[in-house]
Scaffold this motif. Structure first.
Motif, PDB file in Angstrom:
ATOM      1  N   THR A  93       3.145  20.792   1.935  1.00 24.09           N
ATOM      2  CA  THR A  93       3.256  19.371   2.282  1.00 24.09           C
ATOM      3  C   THR A  93       4.392  19.113   3.268  1.00 24.09           C
ATOM      4  N   ALA A  94       5.352  20.020   3.349  1.00 22.29           N
ATOM      5  CA  ALA A  94       6.424  19.883   4.336  1.00 22.29           C
ATOM      6  C   ALA A  94       6.027  20.519   5.665  1.00 22.29           C
ATOM      7  N   MET A 105      -4.031  16.327   9.993  1.00 21.70           N
ATOM      8  CA  MET A 105      -3.609  16.855   8.689  1.00 21.70           C
ATOM      9  C   MET A 105      -4.802  16.992   7.753  1.00 21.70           C
ATOM     10  N   ASP A 106      -5.732  16.051   7.814  1.00 23.95           N
ATOM     11  CA  ASP A 106      -6.934  16.135   6.986  1.00 23.95           C
ATOM     12  C   ASP A 106      -7.729  17.388   7.342  1.00 23.95           C
ATOM     13  N   ARG A 107      -7.903  17.653   8.636  1.00 22.88           N
ATOM     14  CA  ARG A 107      -8.638  18.851   9.067  1.00 22.88           C
ATOM     15  C   ARG A 107      -7.897  20.136   8.705  1.00 22.88           C
ATOM     16  N   MET A 108      -6.568  20.046   8.592  1.00 19.66           N
ATOM     17  CA  MET A 108      -5.767  21.218   8.251  1.00 19.66           C
ATOM     18  C   MET A 108      -5.670  21.430   6.739  1.00 19.66           C
ATOM     19  N   GLY A 109      -6.323  20.584   5.953  1.00 23.89           N
ATOM     20  CA  GLY A 109      -6.346  20.773   4.506  1.00 23.89           C
ATOM     21  C   GLY A 109      -5.380  19.923   3.719  1.00 23.89           C
ATOM     22  N   LEU A 110      -4.763  18.931   4.354  1.00 25.03           N
ATOM     23  CA  LEU A 110      -3.837  18.051   3.656  1.00 25.03           C
ATOM     24  C   LEU A 110      -4.288  16.596   3.853  1.00 25.03           C
ATOM     25  N   PRO A 111      -5.322  16.190   3.090  1.00 21.68           N
ATOM     26  CA  PRO A 111      -5.839  14.829   3.254  1.00 21.68           C
ATOM     27  C   PRO A 111      -4.858  13.774   2.739  1.00 21.68           C
ATOM     28  N   THR A 112      -4.930  12.607   3.334  1.00 22.70           N
ATOM     29  CA  THR A 112      -4.083  11.482   2.949  1.00 22.70           C
ATOM     30  C   THR A 112      -4.908  10.502   2.129  1.00 22.70           C
ATOM     31  N   ALA A 114       0.843  -1.183   0.000  1.00 27.56           N
ATOM     32  CA  ALA A 114       0.000   0.000   0.000  1.00 27.56           C
ATOM     33  C   ALA A 114       0.885   1.241   0.000  1.00 27.56           C
ATOM     34  N   LEU A 115       0.413   2.267  -0.652  1.00 28.05           N
ATOM     35  CA  LEU A 115       1.099   3.558  -0.724  1.00 28.05           C
ATOM     36  C   LEU A 115       0.202   4.610  -0.093  1.00 28.05           C
ATOM     37  N   LEU A 116       0.709   5.309   0.913  1.00 28.10           N
ATOM     38  CA  LEU A 116       0.007   6.449   1.499  1.00 28.10           C
ATOM     39  C   LEU A 116       0.636   7.707   0.942  1.00 28.10           C
ATOM     40  N   TYR A 117      -0.200   8.674   0.545  1.00 30.99           N
ATOM     41  CA  TYR A 117       0.359   9.892  -0.021  1.00 30.99           C
ATOM     42  C   TYR A 117      -0.591  11.066   0.158  1.00 30.99           C
ATOM     43  N   ASN A 118      -0.049  12.276  -0.014  1.00 31.77           N
ATOM     44  CA  ASN A 118      -0.815  13.511   0.035  1.00 31.77           C
ATOM     45  C   ASN A 118      -0.633  14.227  -1.297  1.00 31.77           C
ATOM     46  N   VAL A 119      -1.669  14.901  -1.754  1.00 37.48           N
ATOM     47  CA  VAL A 119      -1.602  15.696  -2.970  1.00 37.48           C
ATOM     48  C   VAL A 119      -1.979  17.125  -2.624  1.00 37.48           C
ATOM     49  N   CYS A 120      -1.190  18.065  -3.098  1.00 36.33           N
ATOM     50  CA  CYS A 120      -1.463  19.476  -2.851  1.00 36.33           C
ATOM     51  C   CYS A 120      -1.299  20.225  -4.166  1.00 36.33           C
ATOM     52  N   ASP A 121      -2.305  20.971  -4.576  1.00 37.18           N
ATOM     53  CA  ASP A 121      -2.293  21.721  -5.822  1.00 37.18           C
ATOM     54  C   ASP A 121      -1.475  23.005  -5.649  1.00 37.18           C
ATOM     55  N   HIS A 122      -0.496  23.224  -6.550  1.00 38.91           N
ATOM     56  CA  HIS A 122       0.375  24.400  -6.440  1.00 38.91           C
ATOM     57  C   HIS A 122      -0.421  25.703  -6.491  1.00 38.91           C
ATOM     58  N   GLU A 123      -1.342  25.821  -7.431  1.00 39.23           N
ATOM     59  CA  GLU A 123      -2.095  27.066  -7.582  1.00 39.23           C
ATOM     60  C   GLU A 123      -2.960  27.352  -6.349  1.00 39.23           C
ATOM     61  N   ALA A 124      -3.659  26.331  -5.878  1.00 38.98           N
ATOM     62  CA  ALA A 124      -4.498  26.510  -4.688  1.00 38.98           C
ATOM     63  C   ALA A 124      -3.650  26.860  -3.471  1.00 38.98           C
ATOM     64  N   CYS A 125      -2.514  26.211  -3.335  1.00 41.70           N
ATOM     65  CA  CYS A 125      -1.622  26.483  -2.218  1.00 41.70           C
ATOM     66  C   CYS A 125      -1.107  27.917  -2.272  1.00 41.70           C
TER      67      CYS A 125
END
Length: 79
Positions: A24-25, A61-68, A1-12
């Motif tokens: 993400t850091a 992290m999910d509540r802070m806007g970085l869902p896994t 299994a792979l756990l990961y986060n995705v964050c859009d550059h423009e939205a960020c």
């Protein structure tokens, strides 16, 4: 299994004025500090991060806007 986060550059950039990599850091580090300050993670002893329960960190992290997300033999989906 792979756990990961995705964050859009423009939205960020719109939200914090920086690249997604800083988001993400930064979010996991802040979430971990919050868990330690709240006592959810007891680090009064030497511990590797792998020894700590990951569920509070992932939920915060999910509540802070970085869902896994998880990707495994059952497909790709939110964790």
């Amino acid at each position: 299994a792979l756990l990961y986060n995705v964050c859009d550059h423009e939205a960020c950039f719109e939200e914090v004025g920086s690249q997604a990599i800083s988001y993400t850091a930064g979010v996991p580090a802040v979430a971990a500090a919050m868990l330690i300050a709240q006592g959810a993670w007891d680090v009064r002893r030497m511990a590797n991060v792998e020894e700590l329960d990951p569920r509070p960190l992932l939920a915060l992290m999910d509540r802070m806007g970085l869902p896994t997300r998880i990707r495994d033999e059952q497909g790709d989906r939110p964790l």
